[in-house]
Design an enzyme around this catalytic site. Structure first.
Site, short mmCIF file in Angstrom:
data_model
loop_
_atom_site.label_atom_id
_atom_site.label_comp_id
_atom_site.label_asym_id
_atom_site.label_seq_id
_atom_site.Cartn_x
_atom_site.Cartn_y
_atom_site.Cartn_z
N LYS A 29 -5.88 -9.23 -13.70
CA LYS A 29 -6.81 -9.57 -12.62
C LYS A 29 -7.85 -8.44 -12.47
CE LYS A 29 -6.76 -8.66 -7.88
NZ LYS A 29 -7.78 -9.06 -6.94
N LYS A 61 -10.68 -3.40 -8.27
CA LYS A 61 -11.18 -2.03 -8.13
C LYS A 61 -10.10 -1.03 -8.50
CE LYS A 61 -13.33 -3.44 -4.14
NZ LYS A 61 -12.66 -3.66 -2.87
N LYS A 108 0.83 -1.21 0.00
CA LYS A 108 0.00 0.00 0.00
C LYS A 108 0.87 1.26 0.00
CE LYS A 108 -4.25 -1.92 1.83
NZ LYS A 108 -5.08 -2.19 3.00
#
Ligand code: ADP
Ligand code: TRP
Length: 324
Positions: A192, A195, A113
């Site tokens: 893949k 979102k 992240k």
């Protein structure tokens, strides 16, 4: 014999897509009744990235609606939101005190992240110990999650060891149940579906949104089987036909693609039709659920969860020494 305890949670981070449905929601629906199940909306985890209270509220309501719409019966599961049970953040703090900074620094999810540009706030850093608290408070044995969460469950086991070594046998080790489901559903660009890649087919999109997404699925220049389209369609067709039938086997389905391999439009229209068949009843169910219904479900769930969490924390507080 009492059923094993199961708990899973999801962050309310945005609109769900058919990859989430086949990878996480559908497998959960198929397994949760065999367990004493808890389904949690991790709203405090979402505070690590969502700063708009309106968005957080809406996401929380939407996740609950999505779960009910795809077939989770709120009567058969304890459905609650994390922030309603104060014991989660309380136990999270205690666990933070038992693990080291270098240990948390090794968390892949945290590193990924931060590498993607998310703010490295202290909440994001200690995220795995809040997640461990979510799991341990309920003596959870089974945690169904996606592959990306495997390490977080290892961290929860480490928290068990640390606590039990320091204060005596208190928590049990949870085990991840990695949902194989349908593996990885490809997105409309062949990567893949995610979102964060903007390549999704929304689960509860309008027919127009679904049509637009399907029509954008990548195909070749003609003459060969459109693999991405076929792979997405095979997953959807499998669900629509309840894992295929003898007269409609995956092989027969492939033949359909061989016969129509240059007619992408017809194949895409067939996929749109199948998605509609799959989603229309769920969309209808979802539209019948009001925000107040969601509030009522979460209130009832919180009462049950709180009773369990409070009992566990009483023991924890005594062992740690904060009761005098
Ligand atoms: P996203 O990548 O869209 O942000 P999340 O990380 O929120 O998805 O994942 C939520 C759940 O959905 C996880 O259990 C994850 O394993 C599953 N999932 C996400 N994308 C896919 C996909 N393309 N195929 C199968 N499962 C998926
Ligand atoms: N970290 C999980 C995710 O991002 C969400 C989560 C929070 C969770 N608490 C949990 C999952 C407890 C399982 C159990 O997907």
């Amino acid at each position: 014999m009492s059923k094993k305890r199961l708990l899973t949670g999801l962050q309310a981070s945005g609109t769900l897509h058919i990859g989430n449905y086949f990878g996480a929601l559908k497998p959960f629906v198929e397994m949760y009744e065999e367990y004493d199940s808890h389904l949690m909306v991790a709203d405090y985890h979402a505070v690590t990235s969502v700063r708009d209270p309106k968005v957080l509220r809406q996401n929380t309501i939407d996740v609950v609606k999505d779960y009910i719409a795809v077939g989770v019966d709120p009567e058969k599961v304890i459905m609650f939101k994390q922030s309603d049970i104060l014991e989660h953040t309380e136990l999270g703090w205690i666990l933070d005190c038992l693990v080291t900074v270098p240990f948390l620094q090794q968390a892949h999810a945290y590193k990924d992240k931060v590498a993607k540009g998310l703010e490295a706030n202290a909440g994001l850093f200690t995220y795995p110990m809040l997640m461990a608290a979510d799991i341990l408070l309920y003596d959870t044995e089974v945690v169904p999650v996606g592959e990306d969460q495997r390490q977080h469950i290892e961290y929860a086991r480490e928290a068990v060891t640390k606590f039990n070594n320091a204060y005596g046998e208190t928590f049990i080790e949870p085990k991840e149940h990695i949902l194989k489901g349908t593996g990885v559903v490809p997105g409309i660009d062949g990567q893949k579906m995610s979102k964060s890649y903007k390549n999704t087919i929304p689960l509860f999109g309008t027919p127009e949104e679904i049509q637009k997404a399907v029509m954008s699925i990548v195909t070749g220049t003609g003459g060969e089987i459109p693999e991405v389209l076929h792979n997405i369609h095979e997953i959807v067709r499998g669900a629509v036909t309840n894992n295929f039938t003898e007269t409609n086997s995956p092989q027969k389905f492939y033949d359909l693609y061989t016969e129509n391999k240059s007619n992408y439009k017809a194949l895409k229209e067939a996929l749109i039709e199948d998605i509609e068949k799959l989603i229309a009843p769920m969309r209808e169910k979802r539209a019948s659920i009001s925000d107040d219904d969601v509030r009522a479900v979460l209130k009832a769930g919180a009462e049950k969860a709180r009773e369990r969490a409070a009992k566990k924390m009483e023991d924890v507080r005594t062992k740690v020494g904060v009761t005098i």
